[in-house]
Motif scaffolding. Structure first.
Motif, PDB file in Angstrom:
ATOM      1  N   ASN A 162       0.821  -1.205   0.000  1.00  0.00           N
ATOM      2  CA  ASN A 162       0.000   0.000   0.000  1.00  0.00           C
ATOM      3  C   ASN A 162       0.858   1.260   0.000  1.00  0.00           C
ATOM      4  O   ASN A 162       1.967   1.284   0.550  1.00  0.00           O
ATOM      5  N   HIS A 163       0.311   2.326  -0.594  1.00  0.00           N
ATOM      6  CA  HIS A 163       0.985   3.624  -0.614  1.00  0.00           C
ATOM      7  C   HIS A 163      -0.073   4.706  -0.439  1.00  0.00           C
ATOM      8  O   HIS A 163      -1.157   4.615  -1.025  1.00  0.00           O
ATOM      9  N   PRO A 164       0.186   5.737   0.371  1.00  0.00           N
ATOM     10  CA  PRO A 164      -0.848   6.733   0.668  1.00  0.00           C
ATOM     11  C   PRO A 164      -1.338   7.512  -0.546  1.00  0.00           C
ATOM     12  O   PRO A 164      -2.436   8.080  -0.519  1.00  0.00           O
ATOM     13  N   THR A 165      -0.547   7.559  -1.632  1.00  0.00           N
ATOM     14  CA  THR A 165      -0.992   8.248  -2.852  1.00  0.00           C
ATOM     15  C   THR A 165      -0.987   7.309  -4.059  1.00  0.00           C
ATOM     16  O   THR A 165      -1.106   7.767  -5.197  1.00  0.00           O
ATOM     17  N   ASP A 166      -0.858   6.004  -3.835  1.00  0.00           N
ATOM     18  CA  ASP A 166      -0.785   5.024  -4.919  1.00  0.00           C
ATOM     19  C   ASP A 166       0.356   5.332  -5.885  1.00  0.00           C
ATOM     20  O   ASP A 166       0.269   5.037  -7.087  1.00  0.00           O
ATOM     21  N   ASP A 167       1.431   5.906  -5.372  1.00  0.00           N
ATOM     22  CA  ASP A 167       2.573   6.249  -6.226  1.00  0.00           C
ATOM     23  C   ASP A 167       3.174   4.982  -6.829  1.00  0.00           C
ATOM     24  O   ASP A 167       3.553   4.060  -6.087  1.00  0.00           O
ATOM     25  N   PRO A 168       3.294   4.886  -8.164  1.00  0.00           N
ATOM     26  CA  PRO A 168       3.791   3.649  -8.781  1.00  0.00           C
ATOM     27  C   PRO A 168       5.186   3.235  -8.313  1.00  0.00           C
ATOM     28  O   PRO A 168       5.441   2.046  -8.107  1.00  0.00           O
ATOM     29  N   GLY A 189      -1.554  -7.879  -3.204  1.00  0.00           N
ATOM     30  CA  GLY A 189      -2.836  -7.201  -3.081  1.00  0.00           C
ATOM     31  C   GLY A 189      -2.714  -5.801  -2.537  1.00  0.00           C
ATOM     32  O   GLY A 189      -2.194  -5.604  -1.440  1.00  0.00           O
ATOM     33  N   ILE A 190      -3.192  -4.818  -3.286  1.00  0.00           N
ATOM     34  CA  ILE A 190      -3.079  -3.406  -2.921  1.00  0.00           C
ATOM     35  C   ILE A 190      -4.427  -2.865  -2.471  1.00  0.00           C
ATOM     36  O   ILE A 190      -5.437  -3.030  -3.155  1.00  0.00           O
ATOM     37  N   ASN A 191      -4.443  -2.199  -1.322  1.00  0.00           N
ATOM     38  CA  ASN A 191      -5.596  -1.374  -0.945  1.00  0.00           C
ATOM     39  C   ASN A 191      -5.408  -0.013  -1.600  1.00  0.00           C
ATOM     40  O   ASN A 191      -4.494   0.732  -1.230  1.00  0.00           O
ATOM     41  N   PRO A 192      -6.211   0.328  -2.594  1.00  0.00           N
ATOM     42  CA  PRO A 192      -5.999   1.608  -3.288  1.00  0.00           C
ATOM     43  C   PRO A 192      -6.411   2.789  -2.421  1.00  0.00           C
ATOM     44  O   PRO A 192      -7.349   2.706  -1.630  1.00  0.00           O
ATOM     45  N   ALA A 193      -5.692   3.890  -2.583  1.00  0.00           N
ATOM     46  CA  ALA A 193      -6.053   5.103  -1.848  1.00  0.00           C
ATOM     47  C   ALA A 193      -7.361   5.685  -2.356  1.00  0.00           C
ATOM     48  O   ALA A 193      -8.102   6.329  -1.609  1.00  0.00           O
ATOM     49  N   THR A 194      -7.665   5.466  -3.634  1.00  0.00           N
ATOM     50  CA  THR A 194      -8.946   5.865  -4.213  1.00  0.00           C
ATOM     51  C   THR A 194      -9.532   4.666  -4.951  1.00  0.00           C
ATOM     52  O   THR A 194      -8.799   3.809  -5.441  1.00  0.00           O
ATOM     53  N   VAL A 393       3.231  -6.338   5.405  1.00  0.00           N
ATOM     54  CA  VAL A 393       3.472  -5.007   4.854  1.00  0.00           C
ATOM     55  C   VAL A 393       4.905  -4.606   5.179  1.00  0.00           C
ATOM     56  O   VAL A 393       5.519  -5.138   6.106  1.00  0.00           O
ATOM     57  N   PRO A 394       5.492  -3.675   4.423  1.00  0.00           N
ATOM     58  CA  PRO A 394       6.874  -3.249   4.705  1.00  0.00           C
ATOM     59  C   PRO A 394       7.019  -2.734   6.130  1.00  0.00           C
ATOM     60  O   PRO A 394       6.304  -1.825   6.547  1.00  0.00           O
ATOM     61  N   GLY A 395       7.903  -3.341   6.892  1.00  0.00           N
ATOM     62  CA  GLY A 395       8.188  -2.884   8.235  1.00  0.00           C
ATOM     63  C   GLY A 395       7.089  -3.115   9.250  1.00  0.00           C
ATOM     64  O   GLY A 395       7.198  -2.676  10.388  1.00  0.00           O
ATOM     65  N   GLY A 396       6.009  -3.774   8.859  1.00  0.00           N
ATOM     66  CA  GLY A 396       4.906  -4.034   9.767  1.00  0.00           C
ATOM     67  C   GLY A 396       4.001  -2.839  10.004  1.00  0.00           C
ATOM     68  O   GLY A 396       3.069  -2.916  10.808  1.00  0.00           O
ATOM     69  N   ASP A 397       4.224  -1.729   9.279  1.00  0.00           N
ATOM     70  CA  ASP A 397       3.475  -0.492   9.500  1.00  0.00           C
ATOM     71  C   ASP A 397       2.818  -0.092   8.192  1.00  0.00           C
ATOM     72  O   ASP A 397       3.502   0.301   7.243  1.00  0.00           O
ATOM     73  N   ASP A 398       1.500  -0.195   8.109  1.00  0.00           N
ATOM     74  CA  ASP A 398       0.805   0.191   6.888  1.00  0.00           C
ATOM     75  C   ASP A 398       0.655   1.711   6.869  1.00  0.00           C
ATOM     76  O   ASP A 398      -0.121   2.276   7.639  1.00  0.00           O
ATOM     77  N   VAL A 399       1.385   2.347   5.966  1.00  0.00           N
ATOM     78  CA  VAL A 399       1.433   3.809   5.943  1.00  0.00           C
ATOM     79  C   VAL A 399       0.218   4.424   5.270  1.00  0.00           C
ATOM     80  O   VAL A 399       0.039   5.644   5.312  1.00  0.00           O
ATOM     81  N   MET A 400      -0.620   3.593   4.647  1.00  0.00           N
ATOM     82  CA  MET A 400      -1.835   4.109   4.019  1.00  0.00           C
ATOM     83  C   MET A 400      -3.047   3.897   4.916  1.00  0.00           C
ATOM     84  O   MET A 400      -3.845   4.804   5.135  1.00  0.00           O
ATOM     85  N   LEU A 401      -3.201   2.698   5.468  1.00  0.00           N
ATOM     86  CA  LEU A 401      -4.347   2.399   6.317  1.00  0.00           C
ATOM     87  C   LEU A 401      -4.109   2.745   7.782  1.00  0.00           C
ATOM     88  O   LEU A 401      -5.026   2.702   8.595  1.00  0.00           O
ATOM     89  N   HIS A 402      -2.856   3.039   8.148  1.00  0.00           N
ATOM     90  CA  HIS A 402      -2.507   3.501   9.494  1.00  0.00           C
ATOM     91  C   HIS A 402      -2.854   2.479  10.572  1.00  0.00           C
ATOM     92  O   HIS A 402      -3.568   2.775  11.540  1.00  0.00           O
ATOM     93  N   TYR A 403      -2.370   1.279  10.392  1.00  0.00           N
ATOM     94  CA  TYR A 403      -2.482   0.254  11.433  1.00  0.00           C
ATOM     95  C   TYR A 403      -1.234  -0.614  11.395  1.00  0.00           C
ATOM     96  O   TYR A 403      -0.423  -0.524  10.468  1.00  0.00           O
ATOM     97  N   GLN A 404      -1.054  -1.429  12.424  1.00  0.00           N
ATOM     98  CA  GLN A 404       0.123  -2.270  12.556  1.00  0.00           C
ATOM     99  C   GLN A 404      -0.216  -3.692  12.151  1.00  0.00           C
ATOM    100  O   GLN A 404      -1.191  -4.278  12.636  1.00  0.00           O
ATOM    101  N   SER A 405       0.575  -4.267  11.269  1.00  0.00           N
ATOM    102  CA  SER A 405       0.354  -5.620  10.796  1.00  0.00           C
ATOM    103  C   SER A 405       1.674  -6.387  10.896  1.00  0.00           C
ATOM    104  O   SER A 405       2.576  -5.985  11.639  1.00  0.00           O
ATOM    105  N   LEU A 406       1.805  -7.475  10.170  1.00  0.00           N
ATOM    106  CA  LEU A 406       3.053  -8.228  10.140  1.00  0.00           C
ATOM    107  C   LEU A 406       3.985  -7.665   9.077  1.00  0.00           C
ATOM    108  O   LEU A 406       3.542  -7.133   8.061  1.00  0.00           O
ATOM    109  N   SER A 407       5.279  -7.834   9.299  1.00  0.00           N
ATOM    110  CA  SER A 407       6.272  -7.450   8.300  1.00  0.00           C
ATOM    111  C   SER A 407       6.668  -8.665   7.471  1.00  0.00           C
ATOM    112  O   SER A 407       6.333  -9.805   7.806  1.00  0.00           O
TER     113      SER A 407
END
Length: 458
Positions: A162-168, A189-194, A393-407
């Motif tokens: 995931n990316h907060p602006t869906d930057d390619p 699997g990507i959660n799109p910002a829009t 997710v990278p580093g265990g921190d989803d920077v788009m959805l703002h929650y903590q998951s596995l790395s």
């Protein structure tokens, strides 16, 4: 509905109907307290569990927690029930079903079509943690698209870039990071910002180009709404898996903007694309305890039972992947690490008993009473339980959805410590790319693979 009573410690507890009994018997969680349906004390909870243990399974065929005439999920559950598959356990009580499932000689995979979600949820309420693990481990569910998910001895991963602006460039960098660490065999699997059709299509092409360039045996998914997926499939977008969040009541699904008819249309459209190689499972569903309550669509039913009802929706469409996002909704529904751990194991075993390829997003929000120690514990327990896949997710921190998951590194830990392997097709690819050593460990220095995979990142 008949009332049910139990006496304990000089006090008589009465449970007005099946909903009240199931709610009172549920191990403590904050969502049921919020809904005002939880047991008032541990003594009442024990009394309810005693009544539930003696309840015949046939009661669940006669009494519905959400009325048949008002709810299409209930109608799906009732109308799809198999009396033949139910026959071996038809004379049992809930407590006897628990004992039956715990016997090593029981074929737990043959019962799925004969069990209703409410039967399964009730049985899980009587299980301790080791029971949840033992039964799930002996209930493998195998599915396939380009990779095979759920084989015993494997744990697949969803690579979530995931990316907060869906930057390619940012998305691609995260995909490469995950691949280098052996993740991505369940899905990229990507959660799109829009949720726009144009953005969804762009992201699908991005993943598809990476997949085809390196001949990666996995599948892609952009987690847009099902109606968006239907629209872009009509326009020729490279859709592998159709995603949708689902819940256990018609009203809650309406809150997601989805009906069973929509899901059926999307499933048929995705199947017609015929993009799989080792299988034709093409749906991906996410669920989570508390979703119906958060939409004020719970009908007075406890959140664990409603979560299990969502699995009846999922199994109607023969999905490749289903996962509970176990701590995502927040502490209002699962207060702390203990409740999150219990819920994740419950969801996993209940989904498997209903015939689903269950994964878990081992996660928590930043305002929950949980931390990385809790996710380590749940990940390890799920690995022992034979969980089909986890989300990384990278580093265990989803920077788009703002929650903590596995790395990505957490998945490496689980595979190495528990002796688990990736999906077989993906494991062969990792070996070809010089990313996997003979003992199944991801190589620390994989020169050719690093050069090839990073060549396209700008």
């Amino acid at each position: 509905m008949t009332s049910r009573r139990a006496s304990l410690g000089g006090h008589t507890y009465e449970f007005a109907d099946l909903r009240a009994l199931l709610a009172a018997a549920t191990p403590e969680r904050s969502g049921d307290v919020l809904a005002g349906i939880a047991a008032s004390s541990e003594r009442e909870r024990v009394a309810a569990q005693g009544v539930l243990a003696d309840l015949p399974l046939t009661v669940f065929l006669d009494e519905q927690v959400v009325p048949y005439e008002n709810d299409e999920v209930t109608r799906l559950i009732v109308d799809s029930h198999s009396t033949d598959a139910f026959a071996p356990v038809a004379s049992m009580t809930v407590g006897e079903l628990r004992e039956h499932l715990l016997r090593p000689s029981t074929d737990t995979t043959s019962l799925a079509a004969g069990l209703t979600p409410e039967m399964v949820a009730a049985t899980a309420k009587l299980m301790r943690v080791q029971d949840l693990i033992a039964v799930a481990r002996r209930t493998p569910v195998v599915t396939g698209f380009r990779s095979t998910v759920g084989l015993p001895g494997t744990m697949a991963t969803r690579l979530q870039p995931n990316h907060p602006t869906d930057d390619p460039a940012g998305v691609t960098a995260s995909i490469v990071d995950g691949l280098l660490l052996g993740c991505g065999d369940a899905v990229i699997g990507i959660n799109p910002a829009t949720d726009s059709p144009a953005r969804t299509t762009e992201l699908l092409h991005l993943i598809d180009e990476v997949r085809m360039r390196y001949a990666i045996p996995t599948q892609s998914c952009v987690l847009a709404h099902v109606t968006t997926s239907i629209e872009i499939m009509e326009r020729g977008a490279p859709v592998d898996l159709v995603f949708q969040s689902i819940a256990g009541t018609e009203a809650a699904n309406s809150g997601f903007g989805v009906t069973l008819a929509m899901l059926r249309e999307a499933h048929d459209a995705a199947r017609s694309l015929d993009r799989g190689t080792v299988g034709t499972h093409c749906m991906y569903f996410e669920t989570g305890q508390g979703s119906a309550l958060s939409a004020d669509a719970h009908h007075g039913v406890d959140q664990q039972t409603l979560e299990t009802r969502a699995y009846a929706v999922a199994r109607a469409f023969d999905p490749l992947l289903v996962n509970t996002v176990v701590g995502f909704i927040g502490p209002e529904y699962l207060h702390d690490g203990k409740q999150i751990t219990r819920a994740g194991l419950e969801d996993h075993v209940c989904g498997k008993l209903l015939g689903l390829p269950m994964g878990v997003d081992v996660c928590y929000t930043n305002h929950a009473e949980a931390d990385a120690d809790d996710t380590d514990v749940l990940l390890t327990l799920l690995g022992a339980a034979g969980c089909s896949f986890v989300i990384c997710v990278p580093g265990g921190d989803d920077v788009m959805l703002h929650y903590q998951s596995l790395s990505f590194h957490d998945a490496l830990y689980a595979r190495q410590v528990l002796g688990l392997r990736p999906a077989p097709e993906f494991e062969q690819w990792l070996t070809r790319m010089d990313l996997l050593s003979d003992d199944g460990r991801v190589r620390e220095l994989a020169g050719r693979a690093v050069r090839e995979l990073t060549a396209g990142v700008r």
